[in-house]
Design an enzyme around this catalytic site. Structure first.
Site, PDB file in Angstrom:
ATOM      1  CG  ASN A 157       6.386  -0.326   0.678  1.00  0.00           C
ATOM      2  OD1 ASN A 157       6.200  -0.219   2.210  1.00  0.00           O
ATOM      3  ND2 ASN A 157       7.185   0.092  -0.152  1.00  0.00           N
ATOM      4  CD  GLU A 256      12.276  -6.741   6.546  1.00  0.00           C
ATOM      5  OE1 GLU A 256      12.406  -8.455   7.237  1.00  0.00           O
ATOM      6  OE2 GLU A 256      10.995  -6.038   5.454  1.00  0.00           O
ATOM      7  CB  CYS A 290      11.797  -0.374   0.673  1.00  0.00           C
ATOM      8  SG  CYS A 290      12.085  -2.603   0.401  1.00  0.00           S
ATOM      9  CD  GLU A 469      11.925 -10.291  10.698  1.00  0.00           C
ATOM     10  OE1 GLU A 469      10.695 -10.505   9.769  1.00  0.00           O
ATOM     11  OE2 GLU A 469      11.682  -9.126  10.432  1.00  0.00           O
TER      12      GLU A 469
HETATM   13  P1  NAD Z   1       8.424   6.160   8.128  1.00  0.00           P
HETATM   14  O1  NAD Z   1       9.532   5.594   9.070  1.00  0.00           O
HETATM   15  O2  NAD Z   1       7.559   7.225   8.402  1.00  0.00           O
HETATM   16  O3  NAD Z   1       6.541   5.200   9.205  1.00  0.00           O
HETATM   17  C1  NAD Z   1       7.246   3.161   8.984  1.00  0.00           C
HETATM   18  C2  NAD Z   1       5.898   2.941  10.112  1.00  0.00           C
HETATM   19  O4  NAD Z   1       6.002   3.354  11.525  1.00  0.00           O
HETATM   20  C3  NAD Z   1       4.960   4.762  10.413  1.00  0.00           C
HETATM   21  O5  NAD Z   1       3.663   3.237  10.813  1.00  0.00           O
HETATM   22  C4  NAD Z   1       4.715   5.242  11.928  1.00  0.00           C
HETATM   23  O6  NAD Z   1       4.072   5.462  12.215  1.00  0.00           O
HETATM   24  C5  NAD Z   1       5.712   4.550  12.428  1.00  0.00           C
HETATM   25  N1  NAD Z   1       6.973   5.355  13.480  1.00  0.00           N
HETATM   26  C6  NAD Z   1       6.812   6.470  13.160  1.00  0.00           C
HETATM   27  N2  NAD Z   1       8.046   7.369  13.941  1.00  0.00           N
HETATM   28  C7  NAD Z   1       8.057   6.157  14.663  1.00  0.00           C
HETATM   29  C8  NAD Z   1       8.364   6.835  15.935  1.00  0.00           C
HETATM   30  N3  NAD Z   1       9.796   7.357  16.315  1.00  0.00           N
HETATM   31  N4  NAD Z   1       8.512   5.552  16.937  1.00  0.00           N
HETATM   32  C9  NAD Z   1       7.585   4.065  16.667  1.00  0.00           C
HETATM   33  N5  NAD Z   1       6.882   4.072  15.663  1.00  0.00           N
HETATM   34  C10 NAD Z   1       7.444   5.675  14.203  1.00  0.00           C
HETATM   35  O7  NAD Z   1       8.485   4.773   6.749  1.00  0.00           O
HETATM   36  P2  NAD Z   1       6.782   4.899   6.007  1.00  0.00           P
HETATM   37  O8  NAD Z   1       6.900   6.448   5.088  1.00  0.00           O
HETATM   38  O9  NAD Z   1       5.760   4.417   6.443  1.00  0.00           O
HETATM   39  O10 NAD Z   1       7.339   3.896   4.274  1.00  0.00           O
HETATM   40  C11 NAD Z   1       8.814   4.102   3.898  1.00  0.00           C
HETATM   41  C12 NAD Z   1      10.036   3.516   4.097  1.00  0.00           C
HETATM   42  O11 NAD Z   1      10.044   2.456   4.638  1.00  0.00           O
HETATM   43  C13 NAD Z   1      10.497   3.899   2.969  1.00  0.00           C
HETATM   44  O12 NAD Z   1      11.788   4.225   3.466  1.00  0.00           O
HETATM   45  C14 NAD Z   1      10.625   2.381   2.209  1.00  0.00           C
HETATM   46  O13 NAD Z   1      12.187   2.175   1.967  1.00  0.00           O
HETATM   47  C15 NAD Z   1      10.939   2.003   3.196  1.00  0.00           C
HETATM   48  N6  NAD Z   1      10.575   0.165   3.938  1.00  0.00           N
HETATM   49  C16 NAD Z   1      11.464  -0.411   4.010  1.00  0.00           C
HETATM   50  C17 NAD Z   1      11.479  -1.472   3.308  1.00  0.00           C
HETATM   51  C18 NAD Z   1      12.530  -3.013   3.646  1.00  0.00           C
HETATM   52  O14 NAD Z   1      12.167  -4.182   3.371  1.00  0.00           O
HETATM   53  N7  NAD Z   1      13.662  -2.841   3.979  1.00  0.00           N
HETATM   54  C19 NAD Z   1       9.995  -2.028   3.014  1.00  0.00           C
HETATM   55  C20 NAD Z   1       9.184  -1.239   3.074  1.00  0.00           C
HETATM   56  C21 NAD Z   1       9.383  -0.311   2.980  1.00  0.00           C
HETATM   57  O1  6OD Z   2       9.180  -9.083  -0.250  1.00  0.00           O
HETATM   58  C1  6OD Z   2       8.705  -9.142   1.028  1.00  0.00           C
HETATM   59  O2  6OD Z   2       9.167  -9.821   2.256  1.00  0.00           O
HETATM   60  C2  6OD Z   2       9.832  -8.201   1.298  1.00  0.00           C
HETATM   61  N1  6OD Z   2       9.944  -7.704   2.974  1.00  0.00           N
HETATM   62  C3  6OD Z   2       9.190  -7.217   0.422  1.00  0.00           C
HETATM   63  C4  6OD Z   2       9.722  -5.315   0.652  1.00  0.00           C
HETATM   64  C5  6OD Z   2       9.204  -4.681  -0.178  1.00  0.00           C
HETATM   65  C6  6OD Z   2       9.843  -3.219   0.407  1.00  0.00           C
HETATM   66  O3  6OD Z   2       8.905  -2.968   0.059  1.00  0.00           O
END
Ligand code: NAD
Ligand code: 6OD
Length: 488
Positions: A157, A256, A290, A469
């Site tokens: 994202n 995260e 997120c 972090e």
């Molecule tokens: P995802 O979990 O599907 O994938 C993230 C990464 O993990 C990708 O690189 C994917 O290839 C890898 N991956 C998937 N399965 C794996 C496994 N079994 N072992 C190792 N790697 C694996 O997430 P996404 O769809 O790319 O992103 C969207 C999600 O991320 C949403 O749930 C969003 O809330 C979350 N997100 C959280 C934060 C935060 O800071 N808390 C920030 C951004 C996104």
């Molecule tokens: O601002 C940041 O450092 C951070 N980790 C943002 C996360 C955004 C999620 O989509």
């Protein structure tokens, strides 16, 4: 942009795949081919981890802190020099409007390197004097040593922003990294390899392996015994799998994860500022943040007026090509993700939602109909246990519900397995501070959203993650504290 090849970056060399496997990266804007991504095999991941280990035992491991931080400032400068290349790469992968990528994603990529170089330069360590029976005493001091080889697994994202948010502190602390970008967004991680080469970061310090999660580069990396710790941003379900993989070898994880964040608007809020702020929190990056707000609670006396105002904001967002100056909304990341979001749009109706606006796919010009477009969507009238009120959707949508009291809204906001963020809009300072304590989240914004000094802790509570972090908090994850006790 002409279709390109996305190569793995291992030991300062760009490489295809030792097994010859590749996949296509398609544009979410129009379905056109962005490039071919070379999928790292188990052997390639082994090579990357081996190179990362060798870097720790080589010049990188013995480099003085000031030299290391100088390199990181140069990385930041070089990202800025190549700003347009990073911008084009990020836009090609994600389809996000140029206005967003140029103000949010790319500047933060550079800022992350500057910030963490500053942080490690300014941190000091604890020191204790102690008495000993012979009266001579001893001194104890703590030194921070790098954890080793860090596996960095990233989502799609905010690709450069979130990848560098982990790579920068990892390198600042003297670790080496193997990065697995999302299969949806291979471009900026690959391009960062060129920056590392240009500024002279030693071989093996920064490695990139492309591929998917299970039975691909993601799993090869997280299961690799040569990886000392894993930092991950992505879905809570994936975080669970990664935590299990990290249990073998008792390796540390920083997670995260997802969120289902509440926005809360009190009747005393600055109405226009609240509408602006909430519109950003719901629709920025097509809702793929997120920290975004998907559950909105508005005090009953201003509920109707607020719904009308947010509806106007949603309908004013023009979906379109990222390079068009009036584009206010990009596509979702992929057709697959659009199917998921649209299934939630249907589910909301099945469960009795009043669709205030949106709910489907916008009419797009012929050249863009193959893209992953959805309408910004607002619902009202759903029960608190409705699917779209419970599940993280990761789309440009929210449900709005009225509330009558502070206690009620705190209970509603906390009624979720997630605990990432909240945004509260009020002019009552005492109430703002009260809510910040009562809401079970990692970050609580008051009259703001997605605003943060990078020295502050970032992370989620409950199922939104483990660890913090940011600033010195990143050092807790990326270093081991070693106590040195010297008898005097
Ligand atoms: P995802 O979990 O599907 O994938 C993230 C990464 O993990 C990708 O690189 C994917 O290839 C890898 N991956 C998937 N399965 C794996 C496994 N079994 N072992 C190792 N790697 C694996 O997430 P996404 O769809 O790319 O992103 C969207 C999600 O991320 C949403 O749930 C969003 O809330 C979350 N997100 C959280 C934060 C935060 O800071 N808390 C920030 C951004 C996104
Ligand atoms: O601002 C940041 O450092 C951070 N980790 C943002 C996360 C955004 C999620 O989509």
């Amino acid at each position: 942009m002409a279709a390109t090849e996305f190569l793995n970056f291992i030991d300062n060399h760009y490489l295809r795949s030792s097994e010859g496997k590749s996949f296509e990266k398609r544009s979410p804007v129009d379905g056109g081919l962005v490039g071919r991504v070379w999928e790292a095999s188990q052997h390639d991941v082994d090579s990357a981890v081996k190179a990362a280990r060798a870097a720790l035992n080589g010049p990188w491991g013995s480099m003085a802190l000031t030299e290391r931080t100088t390199l990181l400032y140069e990385v930041a400068d070089e990202i800025n020099r190549r700003f347009d290349d990073f911008l084009d790469a990020e836009i090609a992968d994600t389809g996000k409007p140029r206005s967003i990528a140029s103000h949010v994603d790319i500047p933060r990529g550079a800022a992350n390197f500057k910030t963490f170089a500053d942080v490690v330069k300014n941190v000091s360590s604890e020191f204790f004097e102690m008495a000993t029976p012979d009266g001579r005493g001893a001194i104890n001091y703590a030194v921070r040593v790098p954890k080793g080889v860090i596996g960095v697994i990233c989502p799609w994202n905010l690709p450069l922003l979130l990848m560098t948010w982990k790579v920068a502190p990892a390198l600042a602390c003297g670790n080496s990294v193997v990065v697995k970008p999302s299969e949806e967004t291979p471009a900026t991680a690959t391009l960062l390899g060129e920056v590392m080469l240009k500024v002279g970061v030693p071989a093996g310090v920064y490695n990139v392996v492309h591929g998917f999660g299970p039975d691909s580069a993601g799993e090869f990396l997280t299961r690799h015994p040569g990886v000392d710790a894993i930092t991950f941003t992505g879905e809570t379900r994936t975080g669970t799998a990664i935590m299990k993989a990290a249990a073998d070898g008792i390796r540390g994880v920083s997670l995260e994860l997802g969120g289902k964040n509440a926005g809360i608007v009190f009747s005393d809020a600055d109405f226009d500022a609240a509408v602006d702020g909430i519109a950003r929190a719901v629709f920025l990056n097509t809702g793929q943040v997120c920290l975004g707000t998907e559950r909105l609670y508005v005090e009953r006396s201003i509920f109707e007026r607020f719904v009308v105002a947010l509806k106007e904001r949603a309908e004013s967002l023009t979906p379109g090509h990222p390079n068009e100056p009036d584009t206010g909304l990009g596509p979702l990341i992929s057709l697959e993700h659009r199917d998921k979001v649209l299934s939630y749009y249907r589910r909301a109706v099945e469960e009795g939602a009043n669709v205030v606006t949106g709910g489907g796919v916008p009419v797009m010009p012929d050249t863009l109909t193959a893209g992953a477009w959805v309408q910004p969507t607002i619902w009202t009238g759903l029960a608190d246990d409705a699917t779209v009120v419970r599940d993280e959707i990761f789309g440009p949508c929210c449900h709005i519900r009225p509330f009558d009291s502070e206690d009620e809204v705190v209970r509603l906001a906390n009624d979720t397995p997630y605990g990432l963020a909240a945004t509260v809009w009020t002019q009552d300072i005492a109430r703002a501070h009260r809510l910040a304590r009562k809401l079970d989240v990692g970050i609580c914004w008051i009259n703001a959203w997605f605003l943060r000094d990078l020295r502050t802790p970032f992370g989620g509570s409950k199922q939104s993650g483990i660890g913090r972090e940011g600033g010195v908090h990143s050092l807790e994850f990326y270093t081991e504290l070693r106590n040195v006790c010297v008898k005097l």
